[in-house]
Scaffold this motif. Structure first.
Motif, PDB file in Angstrom:
ATOM      1  N   SER A  63       0.802  -1.122  -0.009  1.00 50.15           N
ATOM      2  CA  SER A  63       0.017  -0.100  -0.060  1.00 50.15           C
ATOM      3  C   SER A  63       0.817   1.133   0.075  1.00 50.15           C
ATOM      4  O   SER A  63       0.621   2.329  -0.701  1.00 50.15           O
ATOM      5  CB  SER A  63      -1.085   0.012   1.434  1.00 50.15           C
ATOM      6  OG  SER A  63      -1.772  -1.072   1.258  1.00 50.15           O
ATOM      7  N   THR A 123       2.419   1.832  -3.360  1.00 51.11           N
ATOM      8  CA  THR A 123       1.551   2.208  -4.284  1.00 51.11           C
ATOM      9  C   THR A 123       1.429   3.907  -4.345  1.00 51.11           C
ATOM     10  O   THR A 123       1.148   4.488  -5.089  1.00 51.11           O
ATOM     11  CB  THR A 123       0.289   1.659  -3.968  1.00 51.11           C
ATOM     12  OG1 THR A 123       0.393   0.143  -4.338  1.00 51.11           O
ATOM     13  CG2 THR A 123      -1.022   2.233  -5.021  1.00 51.11           C
ATOM     14  N   VAL A 124       1.096   4.356  -2.993  1.00 49.20           N
ATOM     15  CA  VAL A 124       0.985   5.897  -2.747  1.00 49.20           C
ATOM     16  C   VAL A 124       2.278   6.532  -3.238  1.00 49.20           C
ATOM     17  O   VAL A 124       2.188   7.431  -3.727  1.00 49.20           O
ATOM     18  CB  VAL A 124       0.639   5.888  -1.217  1.00 49.20           C
ATOM     19  CG1 VAL A 124       0.548   7.310  -1.065  1.00 49.20           C
ATOM     20  CG2 VAL A 124      -0.543   5.245  -0.874  1.00 49.20           C
ATOM     21  N   CYS A 155       2.371   6.901  -6.933  1.00 47.03           N
ATOM     22  CA  CYS A 155       1.283   7.716  -7.715  1.00 47.03           C
ATOM     23  C   CYS A 155       1.967   9.333  -7.306  1.00 47.03           C
ATOM     24  O   CYS A 155       1.636  10.176  -7.930  1.00 47.03           O
ATOM     25  CB  CYS A 155      -0.016   7.592  -7.111  1.00 47.03           C
ATOM     26  SG  CYS A 155      -0.617   6.030  -7.720  1.00 47.03           S
TER      27      CYS A 155
END
Length: 463
Positions: free
Chosen positions: A72, A75-76, A79
């Motif tokens: 998680s 992923t942040v 982006c």
């Protein structure tokens, strides 16, 4: 046959829906969205279950937690800034900042979307799809490292390390290997030299990495080994039994990895085409060959075959075929699978005894060694004389050729050496920083009690 590097793209201007410019194919889009979901499955839950089953029951939940949260977190970060640094024009080592927080990729209010290149001229894809696909690669690379450090690493240290290593190791290597201008930029040969000069360093060398042998597996395997050396061995290592608590979970995880890997490799064609089909079958076949090679070799050496060996053999085959999947013919898949099973078996037995580290779940022995074997053998079996597709020598005309096995293997070896050195240096500094800020290792008391309770206040099992 085209020379396929996974993530080489040209960032295109936004094109409103319905415009006359070429639009992404719906079938390609559906395939890439499916592939992205399959790669996500490889981490959550596949890798978590594969790793979790291999540790003692008192540490099962800690492994699940580490994989879930790291996936998680990356992923942040991807982006926020990772995608921009990996896949925009900057220099030969790192990209720029034009896509921070995915700026310019979509104007949802007006229904306009930025396009990215595939490997075919005039065949774009939605950049958002490519971003999501690549996010799963970055996330699983960071999760793979965790297997070297299970059962004694502080959760906070994991997060500090991942932040630093992702930024200074994963992103530069991804840029160096996979960034280039894309086929549409090569309208004629006049500007080819200028375009090549703006590509990533390893891409400029001509190294082949279809889906991440260098970027993901060698990169992560080296970082895991460095971490294992710095964190130290588990209490009782070499004296106490540290058997896997659930090979059933490990088998389920390995099976889901095999399933999800079709998205990893076949999705790396970026289109639903013949290259995707080739990568799919090569992935299927090489993995099966590696399972058999590991199983029968272990049977001969130890007198009996094991489920753990079969599962490990599957992962070794998946790793080794990754850089080669769309770059070799069917014969190459047979050979790479067999070699991977044998090399990685040696890596987790013979080599492991020579290295003074507790690489708990054999991340280096399987991922780094498997990735190195696959990267080098890609240089061999990409040769048209051995059934491979060769590579594109002129993107303006699409002409193909091959520099010869010795030359290409030399290029592959240079890419491997740079990846090993870069990842090792960054990992060492990242682990040292984590140690300075929060400490690397839990206390002896907490390690003996287990990380499930002491780090997270929960248990994987209530019995």
């Amino acid at each position: 046959m085209r020379n396929l590097f996974l993530a080489a793209i040209l960032l295109a201007d936004s094109v409103p829906a319905g415009a006359s410019a070429p639009m992404p194919d719906k079938g390609d889009t559906a395939w890439m969205l499916t592939s992205t979901a399959l790669v996500l499955l490889m981490s959550v839950p596949a890798l978590a279950l594969f790793y979790g089953g291999l540790v003692r029951s008192k540490n099962m939940l800690s492994v699940l937690m580490q994989v879930f949260v790291v996936f998680s977190m990356v992923t942040v970060l991807w982006c926020a800034y990772g995608y921009s640094l990996a896949f925009t024009d900057g220099n030969a080592l790192i990209g720029g900042l034009s896509r921070l927080f995915l700026h310019g990729t979509v104007d949802a209010a007006h229904g306009s979307y930025a396009f990215a290149s595939t490997f075919s001229k005039g065949v774009p894809m939605y950049e958002l799809v490519f971003i999501a696909f690549q996010a799963t690669f970055a996330a699983i690379a960071c999760c793979l490292i965790l297997g070297s450090l299970v059962e004694r690493i502080r959760f906070a240290a994991v997060l500090v390390f991942v932040l630093v290593w992702f930024t200074f190791a994963y992103l530069p290597i991804a840029h160096m290997v996979w960034f280039w201008a894309g086929p549409d930029a090569y309208a004629d040969a006049t500007h080819a030299g200028t375009l090549d000069a703006h590509a990533g360093l390893i891409w400029q060398w001509g190294a082949l990495d279809f889906a991440g042998g260098t970027v993901v597996h060698i990169n992560a395997g080296v970082a895991g080994l460095v971490g294992a050396l710095l964190v130290g061995k588990r209490l009782g290592y070499g004296r106490e039994a540290m058997r896997p608590h659930s090979l059933t979970m490990t088998m389920i995880g390995a099976s889901l990895l095999w399933f999800g890997w079709f998205g990893f490799n076949a999705g790396s064609a970026l289109e639903a085409n013949g290259t995707a089909a080739l990568a799919f079958l090569n992935t299927y076949l090489a993995t099966a060959c590696a399972v058999l090679a590991w199983t029968f070799a272990e049977w001969a050496l130890k007198g009996r075959p094991s489920m753990l060996g079969a599962a490990s053999g599957a992962v070794s085959g998946l790793v080794a075929i990754t850089p080669a999947a769309g770059n070799v013919g069917i014969g190459g898949a047979f050979a790479i699978g067999v070699v991977a099973g044998l090399v990685c078996l040696w890596g987790v037995t013979g080599l492991k005894r020579l290295v003074p580290a507790d690489d708990a779940l054999d991340v280096f022995g399987v991922h780094a060694l498997g990735g190195i074997a696959g990267a080098l053998l890609t240089g061999v079996f990409a040769s048209p004389a051995l059934g491979g597709p060769g590579l594109v020598t002129d993107w303006s005309t699409g002409a193909t050729g091959y520099p010869g096995i010795v030359v290409q293997v030399g290029i592959q070896a240079k890419a491997v050496l740079l990846t090993v050195a870069w990842s090792a240096v960054v990992a060492f500094l990242a682990w040292k920083l984590a140690d300075l800020l929060v400490g690397l290792r839990v206390s002896e008391e907490h390690e003996r009690q287990g990380l499930d309770i002491t780090s997270h206040g929960e248990s994987a099992y209530d019995h």
